[in-house]
Write a protein that holds these residues in place. Structure first.
Motif, PDB file in Angstrom:
ATOM      1  N   PHE A  73      37.513  45.036  46.960  1.00 22.51           N
ATOM      2  CA  PHE A  73      38.557  45.230  45.953  1.00 22.51           C
ATOM      3  C   PHE A  73      39.042  43.906  45.367  1.00 22.51           C
ATOM      4  CE2 PHE A  73      38.462  49.451  47.736  1.00 22.51           C
ATOM      5  CZ  PHE A  73      38.506  50.209  46.574  1.00 22.51           C
ATOM      6  N   SER A  74      38.887  42.819  46.108  1.00 24.11           N
ATOM      7  CA  SER A  74      39.159  41.503  45.523  1.00 24.11           C
ATOM      8  C   SER A  74      38.129  41.204  44.439  1.00 24.11           C
ATOM      9  CB  SER A  74      39.115  40.422  46.604  1.00 24.11           C
ATOM     10  OG  SER A  74      40.095  40.645  47.587  1.00 24.11           O
ATOM     11  N   ALA A  75      36.854  41.432  44.754  1.00 19.80           N
ATOM     12  CA  ALA A  75      35.792  41.183  43.780  1.00 19.80           C
ATOM     13  C   ALA A  75      35.893  42.130  42.594  1.00 19.80           C
ATOM     14  CB  ALA A  75      34.426  41.321  44.454  1.00 19.80           C
ATOM     15  N   ALA A  76      36.251  43.388  42.855  1.00 21.91           N
ATOM     16  CA  ALA A  76      36.394  44.362  41.770  1.00 21.91           C
ATOM     17  C   ALA A  76      37.537  43.969  40.841  1.00 21.91           C
ATOM     18  CB  ALA A  76      36.627  45.756  42.343  1.00 21.91           C
ATOM     19  N   TYR A  77      38.634  43.484  41.415  1.00 19.51           N
ATOM     20  CA  TYR A  77      39.741  43.050  40.561  1.00 19.51           C
ATOM     21  C   TYR A  77      39.333  41.846  39.724  1.00 19.51           C
ATOM     22  CZ  TYR A  77      44.133  41.074  39.024  1.00 19.51           C
ATOM     23  OH  TYR A  77      45.128  40.546  38.241  1.00 19.51           O
ATOM     24  N   PHE A  80      36.986  43.319  36.921  1.00 22.90           N
ATOM     25  CA  PHE A  80      37.464  44.313  35.953  1.00 22.90           C
ATOM     26  C   PHE A  80      38.949  44.187  35.595  1.00 22.90           C
ATOM     27  CE2 PHE A  80      34.033  46.482  38.444  1.00 22.90           C
ATOM     28  CZ  PHE A  80      33.068  46.470  37.434  1.00 22.90           C
ATOM     29  N   GLY A  81      39.727  43.473  36.416  1.00 28.86           N
ATOM     30  CA  GLY A  81      41.139  43.289  36.119  1.00 28.86           C
ATOM     31  C   GLY A  81      41.986  44.532  36.269  1.00 28.86           C
ATOM     32  N   ASP A  82      41.492  45.540  36.994  1.00 25.44           N
ATOM     33  CA  ASP A  82      42.235  46.785  37.180  1.00 25.44           C
ATOM     34  C   ASP A  82      43.343  46.564  38.213  1.00 25.44           C
ATOM     35  OD1 ASP A  82      43.090  49.370  38.089  1.00 25.44           O
ATOM     36  OD2 ASP A  82      41.209  50.231  37.380  1.00 25.44           O
ATOM     37  N   PRO A  83      44.618  46.808  37.854  1.00 24.72           N
ATOM     38  CA  PRO A  83      45.709  46.552  38.807  1.00 24.72           C
ATOM     39  C   PRO A  83      45.632  47.401  40.074  1.00 24.72           C
ATOM     40  CG  PRO A  83      46.520  47.645  36.825  1.00 24.72           C
ATOM     41  CD  PRO A  83      45.119  47.227  36.538  1.00 24.72           C
ATOM     42  N   SER A  84      44.976  48.555  40.013  1.00 26.04           N
ATOM     43  CA  SER A  84      44.854  49.371  41.227  1.00 26.04           C
ATOM     44  C   SER A  84      43.945  48.687  42.243  1.00 26.04           C
ATOM     45  CB  SER A  84      44.318  50.763  40.895  1.00 26.04           C
ATOM     46  OG  SER A  84      42.961  50.724  40.480  1.00 26.04           O
ATOM     47  N   TYR A  85      42.970  47.920  41.776  1.00 25.51           N
ATOM     48  CA  TYR A  85      42.102  47.179  42.687  1.00 25.51           C
ATOM     49  C   TYR A  85      42.874  46.027  43.325  1.00 25.51           C
ATOM     50  CZ  TYR A  85      38.431  49.594  40.014  1.00 25.51           C
ATOM     51  OH  TYR A  85      37.653  50.536  39.388  1.00 25.51           O
ATOM     52  N   LEU A  86      43.727  45.385  42.554  1.00 23.88           N
ATOM     53  CA  LEU A  86      44.561  44.316  43.110  1.00 23.88           C
ATOM     54  C   LEU A  86      45.507  44.869  44.171  1.00 23.88           C
ATOM     55  CD1 LEU A  86      45.645  41.435  43.189  1.00 23.88           C
ATOM     56  CD2 LEU A  86      47.118  42.011  41.247  1.00 23.88           C
ATOM     57  N   ALA A  87      46.093  46.033  43.902  1.00 23.84           N
ATOM     58  CA  ALA A  87      46.999  46.651  44.878  1.00 23.84           C
ATOM     59  C   ALA A  87      46.259  46.981  46.166  1.00 23.84           C
ATOM     60  CB  ALA A  87      47.623  47.910  44.280  1.00 23.84           C
ATOM     61  N   GLN A 128      33.797  37.433  62.291  1.00 27.57           N
ATOM     62  CA  GLN A 128      34.470  36.263  61.710  1.00 27.57           C
ATOM     63  C   GLN A 128      33.865  35.940  60.338  1.00 27.57           C
ATOM     64  OE1 GLN A 128      37.022  35.599  63.738  1.00 27.57           O
ATOM     65  NE2 GLN A 128      35.987  36.963  65.198  1.00 27.57           N
ATOM     66  N   ALA A 129      32.548  36.124  60.218  1.00 29.60           N
ATOM     67  CA  ALA A 129      31.895  35.857  58.939  1.00 29.60           C
ATOM     68  C   ALA A 129      32.446  36.762  57.849  1.00 29.60           C
ATOM     69  CB  ALA A 129      30.385  36.044  59.076  1.00 29.60           C
ATOM     70  N   PHE A 130      32.639  38.030  58.158  1.00 31.50           N
ATOM     71  CA  PHE A 130      33.197  38.943  57.163  1.00 31.50           C
ATOM     72  C   PHE A 130      34.639  38.574  56.817  1.00 31.50           C
ATOM     73  CE2 PHE A 130      29.602  41.690  58.227  1.00 31.50           C
ATOM     74  CZ  PHE A 130      29.254  42.126  56.946  1.00 31.50           C
ATOM     75  N   ALA A 131      35.386  38.098  57.796  1.00 28.67           N
ATOM     76  CA  ALA A 131      36.762  37.671  57.520  1.00 28.67           C
ATOM     77  C   ALA A 131      36.776  36.478  56.578  1.00 28.67           C
ATOM     78  CB  ALA A 131      37.477  37.333  58.825  1.00 28.67           C
ATOM     79  N   LEU A 132      35.917  35.492  56.834  1.00 31.65           N
ATOM     80  CA  LEU A 132      35.845  34.321  55.961  1.00 31.65           C
ATOM     81  C   LEU A 132      35.407  34.715  54.558  1.00 31.65           C
ATOM     82  CD1 LEU A 132      35.941  31.285  55.477  1.00 31.65           C
ATOM     83  CD2 LEU A 132      33.640  31.120  56.476  1.00 31.65           C
ATOM     84  N   TYR A 133      34.434  35.574  54.458  1.00 29.38           N
ATOM     85  CA  TYR A 133      33.932  36.074  53.177  1.00 29.38           C
ATOM     86  C   TYR A 133      35.048  36.748  52.381  1.00 29.38           C
ATOM     87  CZ  TYR A 133      30.352  38.484  50.257  1.00 29.38           C
ATOM     88  OH  TYR A 133      29.553  38.957  49.243  1.00 29.38           O
ATOM     89  N   ALA A 134      35.794  37.628  53.055  1.00 30.90           N
ATOM     90  CA  ALA A 134      36.838  38.400  52.386  1.00 30.90           C
ATOM     91  C   ALA A 134      38.030  37.538  51.986  1.00 30.90           C
ATOM     92  CB  ALA A 134      37.293  39.535  53.299  1.00 30.90           C
ATOM     93  N   LEU A 135      38.479  36.675  52.880  1.00 31.35           N
ATOM     94  CA  LEU A 135      39.635  35.827  52.587  1.00 31.35           C
ATOM     95  C   LEU A 135      39.328  34.853  51.449  1.00 31.35           C
ATOM     96  CD1 LEU A 135      40.749  35.143  56.259  1.00 31.35           C
ATOM     97  CD2 LEU A 135      42.032  36.488  54.559  1.00 31.35           C
ATOM     98  N   SER A 136      38.097  34.349  51.416  1.00 28.63           N
ATOM     99  CA  SER A 136      37.695  33.445  50.339  1.00 28.63           C
ATOM    100  C   SER A 136      37.707  34.171  48.996  1.00 28.63           C
ATOM    101  CB  SER A 136      36.305  32.878  50.615  1.00 28.63           C
ATOM    102  OG  SER A 136      36.282  32.126  51.808  1.00 28.63           O
ATOM    103  N   GLU A 137      37.185  35.394  48.978  1.00 30.31           N
ATOM    104  CA  GLU A 137      37.142  36.162  47.732  1.00 30.31           C
ATOM    105  C   GLU A 137      38.549  36.564  47.289  1.00 30.31           C
ATOM    106  OE1 GLU A 137      35.546  37.865  44.349  1.00 30.31           O
ATOM    107  OE2 GLU A 137      34.574  36.558  45.831  1.00 30.31           O
ATOM    108  N   TYR A 138      39.409  36.903  48.244  1.00 31.52           N
ATOM    109  CA  TYR A 138      40.784  37.269  47.891  1.00 31.52           C
ATOM    110  C   TYR A 138      41.507  36.078  47.265  1.00 31.52           C
ATOM    111  CZ  TYR A 138      45.563  39.008  48.299  1.00 31.52           C
ATOM    112  OH  TYR A 138      46.857  39.405  48.026  1.00 31.52           O
ATOM    113  N   HIS A 139      41.309  34.901  47.848  1.00 30.71           N
ATOM    114  CA  HIS A 139      41.906  33.705  47.244  1.00 30.71           C
ATOM    115  C   HIS A 139      41.338  33.468  45.851  1.00 30.71           C
ATOM    116  CE1 HIS A 139      43.230  29.636  46.494  1.00 30.71           C
ATOM    117  NE2 HIS A 139      41.973  29.281  46.323  1.00 30.71           N
ATOM    118  N   ARG A 140      40.046  33.641  45.706  1.00 29.18           N
ATOM    119  CA  ARG A 140      39.414  33.422  44.402  1.00 29.18           C
ATOM    120  C   ARG A 140      39.959  34.398  43.352  1.00 29.18           C
ATOM    121  NH1 ARG A 140      32.819  33.228  43.565  1.00 29.18           N
ATOM    122  NH2 ARG A 140      32.826  32.166  41.534  1.00 29.18           N
ATOM    123  N   ALA A 141      40.244  35.634  43.761  1.00 27.80           N
ATOM    124  CA  ALA A 141      40.725  36.655  42.833  1.00 27.80           C
ATOM    125  C   ALA A 141      42.199  36.494  42.491  1.00 27.80           C
ATOM    126  CB  ALA A 141      40.481  38.045  43.418  1.00 27.80           C
TER     127      ALA A 141
END
Length: 281
Positions: A73-77, A80-87, A128-141
């Motif tokens: 949902f970080s990558a989707a936001y 696409f910029g959809d606020p529901s994905y950000l939420a 841990q790899a998935f956590a790093l992947y997700a946290l990095s993408e969330y910061h990027r988004a």
């Protein structure tokens, strides 16, 4: 020029035709399904859904699924910029950082119960790899600096405690306080000290982290892993996890995806592994 893809029946489809169809499937079927699994009472998403789409609200919640949801949902936001994905991303970020991240010893637990209390507190480098992947993408988004701080903490654990310099490879499993223990996740139905699957997802995670922290040190870690796959995989045999039932093709696709994303990152992919024995021996 538009690339041409051919389906099982031989029909040609251009990527220009495929893209809108894939986007429709993603945004109108796939993502809404996962949005519907959010646990509004305890946080995160429900831990299990059976083949008939019956939700088990008592099931434990695993770190890998939670982090995949956060990344998605970080990558989707970002796409696409959809606020529901950000939420949805914010909802899962609160759960990952508030429930799955171990505030005492660092890293993420393997799982928590339905309320978010620790269930299986072991630390798998795979998770841990998935956590790093997700946290990095969330910061990027989102630009959230706290997310970058959390990502860096996980990065330091993965590349510090998780990496075995004597073998030139990543370890698999630790207890809560990061004491190494035998890997309980089977490869081909039997224990394996080092697996391709974990290395694949560490490569994926380090590449994502490099996108937000493009430092020489991170570049070297990515190059190191590319070297492991290039130079040492053919000798690894059974120590590398291979899945049955045709899913090896999925792993191959994931390898290709990760290599394509990692290849432009480091300045030098000529890292050799002289002095290290082949993995698994």
């Amino acid at each position: 020029m538009s690339a041409v893809l051919r389906g099982a029946g031989g029909d040609a489809t251009t990527d220009r035709e495929l893209r809108p169809a894939a986007e429709t499937e993603l945004r109108h079927r796939v993502l809404p399904f996962w949005l519907g699994l959010a646990d509004r009472e305890h946080g995160g998403i429900h831990g299990h859904v059976d083949a008939d789409l019956v939700v088990d609200r008592a099931a434990d919640k695993g770190a890998v699924r939670a982090c995949r949801y956060l990344w998605t949902f970080s990558a989707a936001y970002r796409a696409f910029g959809d606020p529901s994905y950000l939420a949805a991303a914010r909802h899962m970020y609160r759960f990952v950082t508030g429930r799955l991240l171990d505030a005492v010893h660092g890293g993420v637990f393997w799982s928590v119960d339905r309320t978010g209390a620790p269930a299986d507190t072991d630390k798998h480098v795979y998770a841990q790899a998935f956590a790093l992947y997700a946290l990095s993408e969330y910061h990027r988004a989102t630009g959230d600096r706290d997310a970058l701080t959390r990502a860096t903490e996980v990065y330091e654990v993965v590349t510090g405690v998780g990496f075995d310099p004597a073998r030139g490879a990543y370890r698999e499993q630790f207890d809560r306080a990061w004491t190494a223990k035998p890997n309980a996740l089977p490869a081909e139905g039997r224990p394996a000290e080092i697996t391709m699957n974990t290395h694949l997802h560490v490569l994926e995670a380090l590449t994502a982290y490099h996108a937000v922290v493009p430092s020489p040190a991170v570049s070297e870690r990515v190059a190191e892993l590319v070297g492991i796959f290039r130079d040492r995989r053919p000798t690894c045999r059974c120590a590398w996890r291979r899945r049955a039932c045709g899913s090896a093709a999925t792993t191959t696709d994931a390898c290709a995806w990760s290599w394509c994303r990692a290849a432009p990152r480091p300045a030098d992919h000529g890292v050799r592994h002289a002095g290290h024995p082949p993995i698994g021996r």
